[in-house]
Write an enzyme that holds these catalytic residues in place. Sequence first.
Site, PDB file in Angstrom:
ATOM      1  CG  ASN A  43      -1.026  -0.167   2.623  1.00 39.24           C
ATOM      2  OD1 ASN A  43      -0.600  -0.669   3.015  1.00 39.24           O
ATOM      3  ND2 ASN A  43      -0.732   0.820   3.108  1.00 39.24           N
ATOM      4  CG  ASP A  44      -0.225   4.415   2.643  1.00 34.07           C
ATOM      5  OD1 ASP A  44      -0.961   3.545   2.860  1.00 34.07           O
ATOM      6  OD2 ASP A  44       0.311   5.017   4.671  1.00 34.07           O
ATOM      7  N   PRO A  45       3.087   4.757  -0.528  1.00 37.11           N
ATOM      8  CG  PRO A  45       2.597   6.461  -1.981  1.00 37.11           C
ATOM      9  CD  PRO A  45       1.978   5.453  -1.347  1.00 37.11           C
TER      10      PRO A  45
ATOM     11  CB  THR B  16       3.129   6.138   6.144  1.00 36.91           C
ATOM     12  OG1 THR B  16       2.330   4.924   5.249  1.00 36.91           O
ATOM     13  CG2 THR B  16       3.209   7.275   5.085  1.00 36.91           C
TER      14      THR B  16
END
Length: 654
Positions: free
Chosen positions: A135-137, A196
Amino acid sequence: MESSAVVPGTTAPLLPYAYAPLPSSADDARENQSSGGVRWRVCAAVLAASALAVLIVVGLLAGGRVDRGPAGGDVASAAVPAVPMEIPRSRGKDFGVSEKASGAYSADGGFPWSNAMLQWQRTGFHFQPEKHYMNDPNGPVYYGGWYHLFYQYNPKGDSWGNIAWAHAVSKDMVNWRHLPLAMVPDQWYDSNGVLTGSITVLPDGQVILLYTGNTDTLAQVQCLATPADPSDPLLREWIKHPANPILYPPPGIGLKDFRDPLTAWFDHSDNTWRTVIGSKDDDGHAGIILSYKTKDFVNYELMPGNMHRGPDGTGMYECIDLYPVGGNSSEMLGGDDSPDVLFVLKESSDDERHDYYALGRFDAAANIWTPIDQELDLGIGLRYDWGKYYASKSFYDQKKNRRIVWAYIGETDSEQADITKGWANLMTIPRTVELDKKTRTNLIQWPVEELDTLRRNSTDLSGITVDAGSVIRLPLHQGAQIDIEASFQLNSSDVDALTEADVSYNCSTSGAAVRGALGPFGLLVLANGRTEQTAVYFYVSKGVDGALQTHFCHDESRSTQAKDVVNRMIGSIVPVLDGETFSVRVLVDHSIVQSFAMGGRITATSRAYPTEAIYAAAGVYLFNNATGATVTAERLVVYEMASADNHIFTNDDL
């Protein structure tokens, strides 16, 4: 070695692949996850050339059905049997993260996807790992001559969990080399996930990595890591600081509402480094942004007040971003009060799972960001993208003096399908982002120029005129991995003749089948005629004041015949200035459709999981569903796209 296969029951070849074939059942998938790899070449299957024909489009768009045989043969053979589906288990707020399950569900059991269908869904030129869930960069940065992309990753499965930081590098943000995991959840303060964060490169070359740790009790804390060898341009090894965690939630902030530290910037007003963290105010359920200052990235001071408090109801602000645009803005934030410089403030909405942004002024010394338009405050107005696009993170590319933004594209099929295919989610195409100099009320986003290096054969079909109520199939070699540039012009006499106001249209409720005098018109992609299609289109109407208003939309409602898929109608109003045509660039990459309309003033991303409009049956059509206007495609160029070269890093890549 690269392998190939044939779609069962047909002579159409599968795209070549460089990874193990998919398992024959969901049980096999759970026992032995397929590696899911990358596609090396564009599909060699060729659509039969067809003469342009004008057909009545109303039935096609409104959902008229026809007896259908298999598209290109019995693609559904060797299918994974449908089995009773459990209601998807939530993976979200209980873990202190946004919802990680699509919610796709069918009481009748999942669609019987064949391996050939699932194989086709994997993209050719979007970034994704070889297998499993992502998922998240995180922490995108240009360092040591490489573009670095870190991202949230489950190395053990195809749904959210065991979250580590995965890592890849590239010379062009198109072709990627996968490196070993950068960080794994191996400490009490991040045992439930290395969540993140961001990377900051200091003027002296030091590299600072800040991230949110999800503790053994699911509390969120902030942590620090640094490279084991700063001279390594690949940043392959990281050391977690012995002082971790360096920040705990302050009084009044929920233990699960404190995450995603931003890339730091140096503030000259007090010679400290600043970072911000997203949170929420339970009084009013409003998103808030907390600011911290530091001189050593170990000891921090919470600044008084909130840098910004969103309107009531906006909920938890995740993945905050803040950067200047316009004027002589660059990567550094310092509270530039030049009238030409505006500051973009962006949040990812935990409640809605959309990325909102707003333009404003930033007083760094006072720690206050103020929107230039209160009606478009953060969380209630502008979006980066109107589709499946989340957790974006930007960075300033010093190599080419531009700002680049990444985000991830989630799945909208069922978790059962993800487990069967052995992967879930992928990255958007990296985009440049800048202020729209013509309007100064919105951003312009556009695919990085490096993507154009994958363009191969082009077909120029400019000048086609589409009468009201008509559809035209385009004579293309293939329609599953393409880059389309189009601009449309309405007949001016048709526009002038319109006298009635039309103020009821809405992308999310109307769709491509609702007919008006001046629309909808545009493109049908991943389309096979009357059964499956994803519409990318404009709808033009006149307001009560006589001014034209333009909607840009995607309609996914007929993108698949599978029932365990979430399909939506998305989009919004987009400014169209005098003298501008209705322009759009559409990237089709198998199960992804990304569009950039009006030069990038508005963007939309769709997931599509067709069951028949795949391989040689994936076509592209022009359509005009207006009742009283002729549309001309003044420019219509379709490029076939090669696949990106993505593989595990070797010393030969140095």
